[in-house]
Design a protein around this motif. Structure first.
Motif, PDB file in Angstrom:
ATOM      1  N   TYR A  35       0.902  -0.947  -0.279  1.00 33.26           N
ATOM      2  CA  TYR A  35       0.263  -0.168  -0.098  1.00 33.26           C
ATOM      3  C   TYR A  35       0.618   0.985  -0.459  1.00 33.26           C
ATOM      4  O   TYR A  35       2.266   1.346   0.346  1.00 33.26           O
ATOM      5  N   TYR A 101     -12.396 -14.481   7.018  1.00 28.25           N
ATOM      6  CA  TYR A 101     -11.774 -13.188   6.419  1.00 28.25           C
ATOM      7  C   TYR A 101     -11.252 -13.184   7.487  1.00 28.25           C
ATOM      8  O   TYR A 101     -10.855 -13.600   9.055  1.00 28.25           O
TER       9      TYR A 101
ATOM     10  N   ASP B  31     -18.319  -6.394   2.719  1.00 29.64           N
ATOM     11  CA  ASP B  31     -18.879  -7.239   3.213  1.00 29.64           C
ATOM     12  C   ASP B  31     -17.703  -7.160   4.640  1.00 29.64           C
ATOM     13  O   ASP B  31     -18.116  -8.446   5.361  1.00 29.64           O
ATOM     14  N   TYR B  32     -16.535  -6.763   4.851  1.00 31.25           N
ATOM     15  CA  TYR B  32     -15.623  -7.335   6.295  1.00 31.25           C
ATOM     16  C   TYR B  32     -14.962  -5.637   5.830  1.00 31.25           C
ATOM     17  O   TYR B  32     -14.516  -5.341   5.724  1.00 31.25           O
ATOM     18  N   LEU B  34     -12.966  -3.115   8.882  1.00 30.99           N
ATOM     19  CA  LEU B  34     -11.925  -3.175   9.759  1.00 30.99           C
ATOM     20  C   LEU B  34     -11.258  -1.880  10.524  1.00 30.99           C
ATOM     21  O   LEU B  34     -11.663  -0.562   9.581  1.00 30.99           O
ATOM     22  N   TYR B  36      -8.060   0.191  12.735  1.00 33.85           N
ATOM     23  CA  TYR B  36      -6.815   0.524  12.410  1.00 33.85           C
ATOM     24  C   TYR B  36      -6.481   1.950  13.462  1.00 33.85           C
ATOM     25  O   TYR B  36      -6.796   2.333  12.690  1.00 33.85           O
ATOM     26  N   PHE B  46      -4.230  -3.834  13.295  1.00 34.87           N
ATOM     27  CA  PHE B  46      -4.959  -4.213  13.976  1.00 34.87           C
ATOM     28  C   PHE B  46      -6.147  -3.643  15.640  1.00 34.87           C
ATOM     29  O   PHE B  46      -5.504  -3.787  15.802  1.00 34.87           O
ATOM     30  N   PHE B  89      -8.398   4.240  11.739  1.00 35.41           N
ATOM     31  CA  PHE B  89      -9.032   4.784  10.160  1.00 35.41           C
ATOM     32  C   PHE B  89      -9.400   3.061   9.787  1.00 35.41           C
ATOM     33  O   PHE B  89      -9.346   2.681  10.351  1.00 35.41           O
ATOM     34  N   GLY B  95     -14.165  -8.913  -0.019  1.00 39.12           N
ATOM     35  CA  GLY B  95     -15.063  -9.966  -0.317  1.00 39.12           C
ATOM     36  C   GLY B  95     -14.401 -10.951  -1.310  1.00 39.12           C
ATOM     37  O   GLY B  95     -14.947 -11.719  -1.159  1.00 39.12           O
ATOM     38  N   GLY B  97     -11.849 -12.897  -3.530  1.00 34.99           N
ATOM     39  CA  GLY B  97     -10.168 -14.035  -2.402  1.00 34.99           C
ATOM     40  C   GLY B  97      -8.952 -13.082  -2.334  1.00 34.99           C
ATOM     41  O   GLY B  97      -8.815 -13.329  -1.392  1.00 34.99           O
ATOM     42  N   PHE B  98      -8.926 -11.796  -2.700  1.00 34.81           N
ATOM     43  CA  PHE B  98      -7.710 -10.674  -3.190  1.00 34.81           C
ATOM     44  C   PHE B  98      -8.402 -10.703  -1.327  1.00 34.81           C
ATOM     45  O   PHE B  98      -7.145  -9.619  -1.196  1.00 34.81           O
ATOM     46  N   GLN B  99      -9.043  -9.776  -1.122  1.00 34.46           N
ATOM     47  CA  GLN B  99      -9.588  -8.622   0.090  1.00 34.46           C
ATOM     48  C   GLN B  99      -9.045  -8.046   0.498  1.00 34.46           C
ATOM     49  O   GLN B  99      -8.326  -7.416   1.279  1.00 34.46           O
ATOM     50  N   LYS B 100      -8.849  -7.003  -1.034  1.00 37.51           N
ATOM     51  CA  LYS B 100      -7.981  -6.039  -0.649  1.00 37.51           C
ATOM     52  C   LYS B 100      -8.642  -5.139   0.349  1.00 37.51           C
ATOM     53  O   LYS B 100     -10.024  -5.084   0.710  1.00 37.51           O
ATOM     54  N   LEU B 101      -7.763  -3.923   1.254  1.00 36.47           N
ATOM     55  CA  LEU B 101      -8.407  -3.256   1.895  1.00 36.47           C
ATOM     56  C   LEU B 101      -8.194  -1.314   1.500  1.00 36.47           C
ATOM     57  O   LEU B 101      -7.382  -1.254   0.495  1.00 36.47           O
ATOM     58  N   PHE B 103      -9.790   1.913   2.868  1.00 36.66           N
ATOM     59  CA  PHE B 103      -8.986   3.054   4.133  1.00 36.66           C
ATOM     60  C   PHE B 103     -10.167   4.015   3.867  1.00 36.66           C
ATOM     61  O   PHE B 103      -9.793   4.756   2.376  1.00 36.66           O
ATOM     62  N   GLY B 104      -9.958   4.617   4.557  1.00 39.76           N
ATOM     63  CA  GLY B 104     -10.804   6.019   4.959  1.00 39.76           C
ATOM     64  C   GLY B 104      -9.654   7.410   4.971  1.00 39.76           C
ATOM     65  O   GLY B 104      -8.451   6.470   5.126  1.00 39.76           O
TER      66      GLY B 104
END
Lengths: 115, 113
Positions: A35, A101, B31-32, B34, B36, B46, B89, B95, B97-101, B103-104
């Protein structure tokens, strides 16, 4: 320390030079992410590896950027012909391969300053 | 476009009181979620997460609430402590397969003694 490590922590370079950063993920994590975070913004996704395969790249990753993870362990991010706009914090994160997840664990980052 | 928004750049709270940090999202595929915490010169750490099948998740002093119909989530810290002072953050994953995030932009929390 079994967390994600990054090297170097800080890098100052002149415009036009090439730079390379290294990330060592948590040992049992086979998923690795890069990132970039600029001032006042949240981290933005650059690229993703599952083992040694680079499976996704953001459009933020211009042709001057290249990332590798040759043996599925550590990863390198190289920026060629750096520009002042490349100045940012470059963050690496890793995640375990598991059902459902789970969170990504981040390293301390490499702060790049391009003069 | 900013798919994850944290509209409050800063929040000041007194020690012992509740801190409420808010986050809105626009992508209904997320759908997920987090949260930080980030200190200067360190990577994000996290805190807590929630999947879209739940509306609340609690871990010690931290509770995350999810309102899917409003596309809104919040982080409650009770009681707030000076060591909680950091940038928080909100992040979301779609959701795949990569689940890249995604961010705000973060909210800087200052907890004063």
């Amino acid at each position: 320390d079994t967390g994600v490590s990054q090297d170097p922590r800080h890098k100052i370079t002149k415009r036009g030079q090439n730079v390379t950063f290294r990330c060592d993920p948590i040992s049992e994590h086979n998923r690795l992410y890069w990132y970039r975070q600029t001032l006042g913004q949240g981290p933005e996704f650059l690229t993703y590896f599952q083992n040694e395969a680079q499976l996704e790249k953001s459009r933020l990753l211009s042709d001057r950027f290249s990332a590798e993870r040759p043996k599925g362990s550590f990863s390198t991010l190289e920026i060629q012909r750096t520009e002042q706009g490349d100045s940012a914090m470059y963050l690496c994160a890793s995640r375990a391969l598991a059902g459902g997840y789970n969170e990504q664990f981040f390293g301390p980052g490499t702060r790049l300053t391009v003069l | 476009d900013q798919q994850v928004k944290q509209n409050s750049p800063s929040l000041s709270v007194q020690e012992g009181r509740i801190s409420i940090l808010n986050c809105d999202y626009t992508n209904s595929m997320f759908d997920y979620f987090l949260w930080y915490k980030k200190y200067p010169a360190e990577g994000p750490t996290f805190l807590i997460s929630i999947s879209s099948i739940k509306d609340k998740n609690e871990d010690g002093r931290f509770t995350v609430f999810l309102n899917k119909s409003a596309k809104h989530l919040s982080l409650h810290i009770v009681p707030s402590q000076p060591g909680d002072s950091a940038v928080y953050f909100c992040a979301a994953s779609d959701g795949t397969g990569f689940q890249k995030l995604v961010f705000g932009t973060g909210t800087r929390l200052l907890v004063s003694p």
